[in-house]
Write a protein that holds these residues in place. Structure first.
Motif, PDB file in Angstrom:
ATOM      1  N   UNK A  98       0.721  -1.326  -0.278  1.00 38.78           N
ATOM      2  CA  UNK A  98       0.190  -0.201   0.082  1.00 38.78           C
ATOM      3  C   UNK A  98       0.692   0.516  -0.207  1.00 38.78           C
ATOM      4  N   UNK A  99       1.137   1.906  -1.279  1.00 40.62           N
ATOM      5  CA  UNK A  99       1.889   3.327  -0.581  1.00 40.62           C
ATOM      6  C   UNK A  99       0.746   4.800  -0.055  1.00 40.62           C
ATOM      7  N   UNK A 100       1.277   5.404   0.509  1.00 42.27           N
ATOM      8  CA  UNK A 100       0.902   6.906   0.895  1.00 42.27           C
ATOM      9  C   UNK A 100       2.448   7.619   0.370  1.00 42.27           C
ATOM     10  N   UNK A 101       1.461   8.170  -1.358  1.00 42.46           N
ATOM     11  CA  UNK A 101       2.632   8.916  -1.724  1.00 42.46           C
ATOM     12  C   UNK A 101       2.682   9.993  -1.107  1.00 42.46           C
ATOM     13  N   UNK A 102       2.327  10.510   0.011  1.00 39.05           N
ATOM     14  CA  UNK A 102       2.634  11.889   0.573  1.00 39.05           C
ATOM     15  C   UNK A 102       2.363  13.171   0.538  1.00 39.05           C
ATOM     16  N   UNK A 103       0.943  13.213  -0.829  1.00 43.89           N
ATOM     17  CA  UNK A 103      -0.336  14.573  -1.135  1.00 43.89           C
ATOM     18  C   UNK A 103      -1.119  13.641  -0.165  1.00 43.89           C
ATOM     19  N   UNK A 104      -0.973  12.459   0.258  1.00 43.15           N
ATOM     20  CA  UNK A 104      -2.721  12.384   0.414  1.00 43.15           C
ATOM     21  C   UNK A 104      -3.071  11.143  -0.282  1.00 43.15           C
ATOM     22  N   UNK A 105      -2.592  10.759  -1.819  1.00 43.63           N
ATOM     23  CA  UNK A 105      -2.749   9.895  -2.072  1.00 43.63           C
ATOM     24  C   UNK A 105      -2.502   8.324  -1.330  1.00 43.63           C
ATOM     25  N   UNK A 106      -3.816   7.498  -1.493  1.00 43.60           N
ATOM     26  CA  UNK A 106      -3.044   6.447  -1.686  1.00 43.60           C
ATOM     27  C   UNK A 106      -2.957   5.419  -2.789  1.00 43.60           C
ATOM     28  N   UNK A 107      -2.510   3.967  -2.931  1.00 45.48           N
ATOM     29  CA  UNK A 107      -2.150   3.675  -3.720  1.00 45.48           C
ATOM     30  C   UNK A 107      -2.885   1.784  -3.388  1.00 45.48           C
ATOM     31  N   UNK A 108      -3.516   1.333  -3.980  1.00 45.18           N
ATOM     32  CA  UNK A 108      -3.417   0.397  -2.971  1.00 45.18           C
ATOM     33  C   UNK A 108      -2.648  -0.867  -4.207  1.00 45.18           C
ATOM     34  N   UNK A 109      -2.297  -1.969  -2.807  1.00 43.90           N
ATOM     35  CA  UNK A 109      -0.989  -2.742  -4.236  1.00 43.90           C
ATOM     36  C   UNK A 109      -0.105  -2.942  -5.255  1.00 43.90           C
ATOM     37  N   UNK A 110       0.747  -1.319  -4.673  1.00 44.31           N
ATOM     38  CA  UNK A 110       1.109  -1.812  -6.509  1.00 44.31           C
ATOM     39  C   UNK A 110       2.666  -1.234  -5.989  1.00 44.31           C
ATOM     40  N   UNK A 111       3.192  -1.390  -7.115  1.00 44.59           N
ATOM     41  CA  UNK A 111       4.575  -1.976  -6.905  1.00 44.59           C
ATOM     42  C   UNK A 111       5.674  -0.590  -6.875  1.00 44.59           C
ATOM     43  N   UNK A 112       7.069  -0.904  -6.357  1.00 47.46           N
ATOM     44  CA  UNK A 112       8.134   0.739  -7.052  1.00 47.46           C
ATOM     45  C   UNK A 112       9.184  -0.238  -7.036  1.00 47.46           C
ATOM     46  N   UNK A 113       9.440   0.920  -8.407  1.00 45.37           N
ATOM     47  CA  UNK A 113      11.507   0.592  -8.949  1.00 45.37           C
ATOM     48  C   UNK A 113      12.172   1.467  -8.692  1.00 45.37           C
ATOM     49  N   UNK A 114      12.907   0.753  -7.869  1.00 49.28           N
ATOM     50  CA  UNK A 114      13.857   1.769  -7.732  1.00 49.28           C
ATOM     51  C   UNK A 114      14.942   1.207  -8.050  1.00 49.28           C
ATOM     52  N   UNK A 115      15.722   2.678  -8.694  1.00 54.56           N
ATOM     53  CA  UNK A 115      17.393   2.421  -9.449  1.00 54.56           C
ATOM     54  C   UNK A 115      18.100   3.424  -9.560  1.00 54.56           C
TER      55      UNK A 115
END
Lengths: 309, 586
Positions: free
Chosen positions: B299-316
């Protein structure tokens, strides 16, 4: 052409710690001369030659090669001489032509490599690796490298040691070619035939000293001067001597009296007399030869040792 | 000149026909390349790939120098080949030069070869300063080949050459960082390594390949190698022996050490400054930050209030590159290390907008500065432990903070990002709570993990002396301004105080969403890091906090810190206090 000797060695000494390899050697080699150093292994021949080539330092004495002292003007000497070492080894995977080109680049003057290799019958082998060459081919290559800078003086250290008789003859005729080109050659060997056949003059060397020096003929004559006649028979020879046989030429008979040896200044005359005498007595001749004195005899006479030890 | 060119040509031909050379130049390093590549996870980290490339090239240079140059000349002398050359009018100079030039010419293709494999198979980008790299490698090849040439000159037999070569090759192989990473060696061993030329080759190449520095930034490394190459070449000409019979006095063999003189100087210098040790630590950190991550099914709390359920983050390479909503792609296909965050919540790292690293009066000029610095470092590490990845602090009275800031920026030190500035004077709720005599904060689990047992004792005693004041009212939350815990005040330990502050905010009526946004997005703007920190969005720095559960439902979930990603580096929370708590408390 100047009359300066190509090589002059005076009072040469070389010691390795306590061991004296060269104990006072003097000789001169004139320009265009083929000079031999003849002696058994360990006599100091190679040491002497390597000092002349600038490979080794000397303990004392004067040396001049083409007017230069190899100890002081090493590069000047090396640039002008050609050398075939006693044992030459080149990298296994070096090709014949590459070797020739590499060495040619070291000198201020180089001959035409193609004709040199052709003359030494190495042209067909120019792309061959050194390790695939036969003994004779390797020696021919060593000779080629000795000639690569059109040297005024060539040093050949035991050029045919360890080679087959045919190959030896090949090399001899190549050296004769060099001689015909009027190059100065210093040759070391322990083969008498080689020295006799190729050299104008020979110095006999033993235990670091020159014990005799001269043309082969001079040496033979000086020391012995006499040929020998040898006759073998199938049945024993007569117990007496030929009539009026001179006492100063004693005939030596073997124990079974089937072989005789006698010194004979006029070997042909002696042969005729002896054959008549044996024939009259009914002895059957088996073998007969006239032996001219060789340098081996000279050597034995002078040192009491055989050359071929 | 003719002789030089002819000899170089000859040596080149002979070397290319030598099978052993092919092995040492290509196959042997290739074996290490594959082994290290897999072992160091080069597939999922470009930093690791650059590291592997550095190691492999150093191994190659060592092999070329010691076995290529070292053995060849000995073999040629032993078999009488050099003797034949002695007869010709040449000096040793063309022979030594040919050895150097050949080694160099034949090693450069190896470098290109490995760069290409790294690029094609592991996706390593083409080195930024390729010329610098080639120059550094060349200096290395020349230095080590001249070392090999000297060894070849002074040894008396093949057997001896083997012994001496191994005596020099093996320590250099093992200690320079080429096989065993420098940063895992204890400090004293790293100092020993600074005396070896191979270490400086390694550090120089690492600087260029991993940190993308140019040659100019690695002048001491390349300079010492060039110096060695020059001294080495001159000495190997001087000491050159054509024949076995030309024996050395044993004392002459110590000439080899003369060649290593620049490195004795370097070693002594390093034992004083330890600058290379710091560099090594920084490099190791930078490499960890290049790791690729795929945080999956969170679950991603984006920071500006948005919330994304069941997502994935790619970091490079320390940045958030992409966010996948819905089904997560396979980590393998993205060359990333997978982090399974199902059931967990990802948010930007928390930011505490008002703390005091050192209270006025706690530090006086007569105190030992290193102790004070260490104390502040530990505080910053504590923040990171708690998932607070940036703080704004009032400057300390002794002015030690900027130094710490610099070391944090360079990566030498690991701790929360430090911003120095004025801190609000309005009390925080947690400070107010303490002023009211309520010391519930001491029961927080996070606090108990962060505070040292000895300090815990002190805190409890202080707490006992507080008399609760039931009438005291808590101040109002600073919302919409970002939360400031005012940690540093007595009984307000650095790190867990912010979490308590958020809890109190929610109790006072602020929504969890607003509280979290204030502590991330808004706080980032306040410290001047907008655009970089404060949002979980492509283009932003990969400084994230993963907590268990859902803080949007229960704000205390922020205490259940599960994973902290700081500028792309996975923070090993259990190791954070290693350097600080081992020391005895005064």
């Amino acid at each position: 052409m100047s009359t300066q000797p190509a090589i002059r060695v005076t009072g040469l000494h070389k010691s390795y710690g306590d061991f004296e390899a060269v104990r006072g050697i003097d000789f001169e080699v004139a320009q265009g001369e083929v000079f031999g150093l003849l002696g058994p292994n360990g006599a100091g021949k190679t040491t002497t030659v390597e000092i002349l080539e600038g490979l080794r330092s000397r303990t004392s004495g004067q040396v001049s090669v083409l007017g230069y002292d190899p100890a002081n003007d090493t590069m000047a000497v090396k640039d002008r001489i050609g050398v075939s070492l006693q044992a030459t080894n080149l990298p296994e995977k070096m090709k014949v032509l590459e070797a020739a080109e590499l060495f040619a680049a070291f000198y201020s003057r180089a001959t035409d490599i193609t004709s040199l290799l052709k003359r030494l019958q190495l042209w067909e082998k120019r792309g061959a690796f050194y390790s695939t060459l036969s003994g004779g081919q390797k020696q021919r290559l060593a000779l080629a490298l000795a000639m690569i800078n059109e040297p005024q003086v060539v040093f050949l250290d035991e050029p045919t040691t360890g080679l087959d008789p045919q190959v030896r003859l090949e090399i001899h005729s190549l050296i004769e070619e060099l001689r015909d080109q009027k190059r100065t050659i210093l040759l070391t060997t322990h083969y008498i035939e080689e020295a006799e056949r190729l050299c104008h003059r020979v110095a006999i060397v033993d235990e670091g000293k020159v014990i005799a020096i001269g043309t082969p003929r001079e040496l033979q004559q000086k020391i012995l001067g006499h040929s020998r006649v040898e006759i073998c028979t199938l049945s024993p020879m007569p117990p007496d001597l030929p009539r009026d046989w001179p006492a100063e030429f004693p005939i030596h008979f073997s124990d079974d009296r089937k072989k005789l040896t006698v010194p004979a200044p006029k070997p042909a005359r002696a042969v005729v007399d002896l054959v008549k005498w044996l024939d009259a007595a009914g002895a059957e001749l088996d073998d007969l030869h006239i032996k001219r004195p060789t340098l081996e005899d000279v050597f034995i006479e002078l040192t009491g040792k055989s050359l071929r030890d | 000149m003719k002789a030089y060119l002819a000899y170089i040509k000859s040596t080149l031909l002979l070397t290319t026909r030598d099978r052993l050379v092919v092995f040492f130049n290509f196959l042997f390093p290739l074996i290490f390349f594959v082994a290290f590549g897999e072992g160091f996870g080069a597939r999922t980290s470009t930093g690791a790939m650059s590291q592997v490339l550095t190691m492999v090239l150093v191994i190659g240079v060592l092999g070329s120098g010691f076995f290529g140059a070292g053995m060849r000349a000995t073999v040629e002398r032993e078999s009488g080949i050099l003797r034949r050359f002695k007869v010709a009018p040449i000096t040793p100079a063309p022979i030594v030069t040919a050895g150097l030039v050949t080694g160099w010419v034949l090693f450069l293709p190896t470098v290109i070869f490995f760069i290409l494999i790294a690029k094609l198979r592991y996706g390593m980008p083409f080195p930024e300063h390729i010329i610098s790299l080639l120059l550094m490698v060349s200096a290395g090849v020349l230095a080590f080949r001249s070392l090999g040439a000297i060894i070849a000159s002074v040894v008396n037999s093949m057997a001896e050459s083997q012994i001496i070569i191994q005596l020099m090759y093996l320590p250099m192989l093992m200690l320079s960082g080429a096989t065993v990473p420098l940063n895992i060696m204890p400090d004293w061993l790293q100092i020993v390594a600074q005396f070896l030329p191979s270490t400086h080759l390694y550090l120089g190449m690492q600087g260029i390949l991993v940190r993308n520095e140019s040659l100019a930034q690695n002048l001491t490394s390349v300079g010492s190698l060039v110096l060695t190459a020059i001294i080495g070449t001159v000495l190997s000409v001087k000491l050159f022996r054509w024949e076995k019979e030309d024996k050395f006095r044993p004392s002459a063999k110590f000439w080899v050490l003369g060649v290593l003189a620049p490195f004795i100087v370097m070693g002594v210098w390093q034992s004083q400054t330890r600058s290379n040790l710091k560099k090594t630590e920084i490099l190791a950190r930078e490499m960890r930050r290049t790791q690729n991550w795929l945080i999956r099914d969170a679950r991603i709390f984006v920071g500006d209030g948005r919330v994304l359920e069941s997502s994935s983050i790619l970091v490079r390479n320390g940045k958030i590159v992409e966010i996948f909503e819905g089904k997560s792609p396979e980590a393998k296909t993205l060359n990333a290390e997978a982090v399974d965050a199902s059931g967990k919540t990802v948010m930007p790292g928390l930011i505490d907008s008002g703390v005091q690293l050192m209270l006025p009066g706690t530090g006086t000029p007569d105190m030992r500065q290193d102790r004070l610095v260490k104390a502040m470092e530990r505080e910053l590490a504590a923040y990171l432990y708690c998932g607070v990845t940036a703080v704004r602090s009032a400057p300390d009275p002794l002015g030690l903070a900027p130094g710490i800031q610099a070391r944090l920026t360079s990566g030498e030190l690991l701790g929360a990002e430090l911003s120095l500035g004025t801190v609000p004077t309005t009390p925080s709720l947690v400070a107010g709570e303490l002023a009211a005599g309520r010391t519930d904060i001491l029961k927080d689990t996070l606090l108990q993990q962060v505070v040292r047992p000895q300090s815990m004792e002190i805190l409890r005693r202080m707490a006992q002396n507080r008399t609760p004041n039931p009438d005291a009212k808590l101040p109002a939350p600073s919302f919409p301004l970002p939360p400031s815990s005012l940690s540093g005040l007595p009984l307000l330990p650095h790190g867990p105080a912010l979490h308590r502050e958020l809890k109190l905010w929610v109790t006072s009526g602020i929504s969890t969403k607003d509280a979290l946004q204030a502590a991330t997005f808004t706080a980032a703007k306040a410290i001047g890091a907008s655009g970089r920190l404060g949002l979980v969005q492509p283009g932003y720095e990969a400084t994230l906090l993963i907590v268990e559960g859902n803080p949007l439902e229960d704000i205390s979930a922020t205490e259940r810190v599960w994973f902290v990603l700081f500028k792309g580096e996975h923070v090993r929370r259990e190791d954070l206090f290693e350097n600080y708590d081992k020391a005895k408390d005064k």
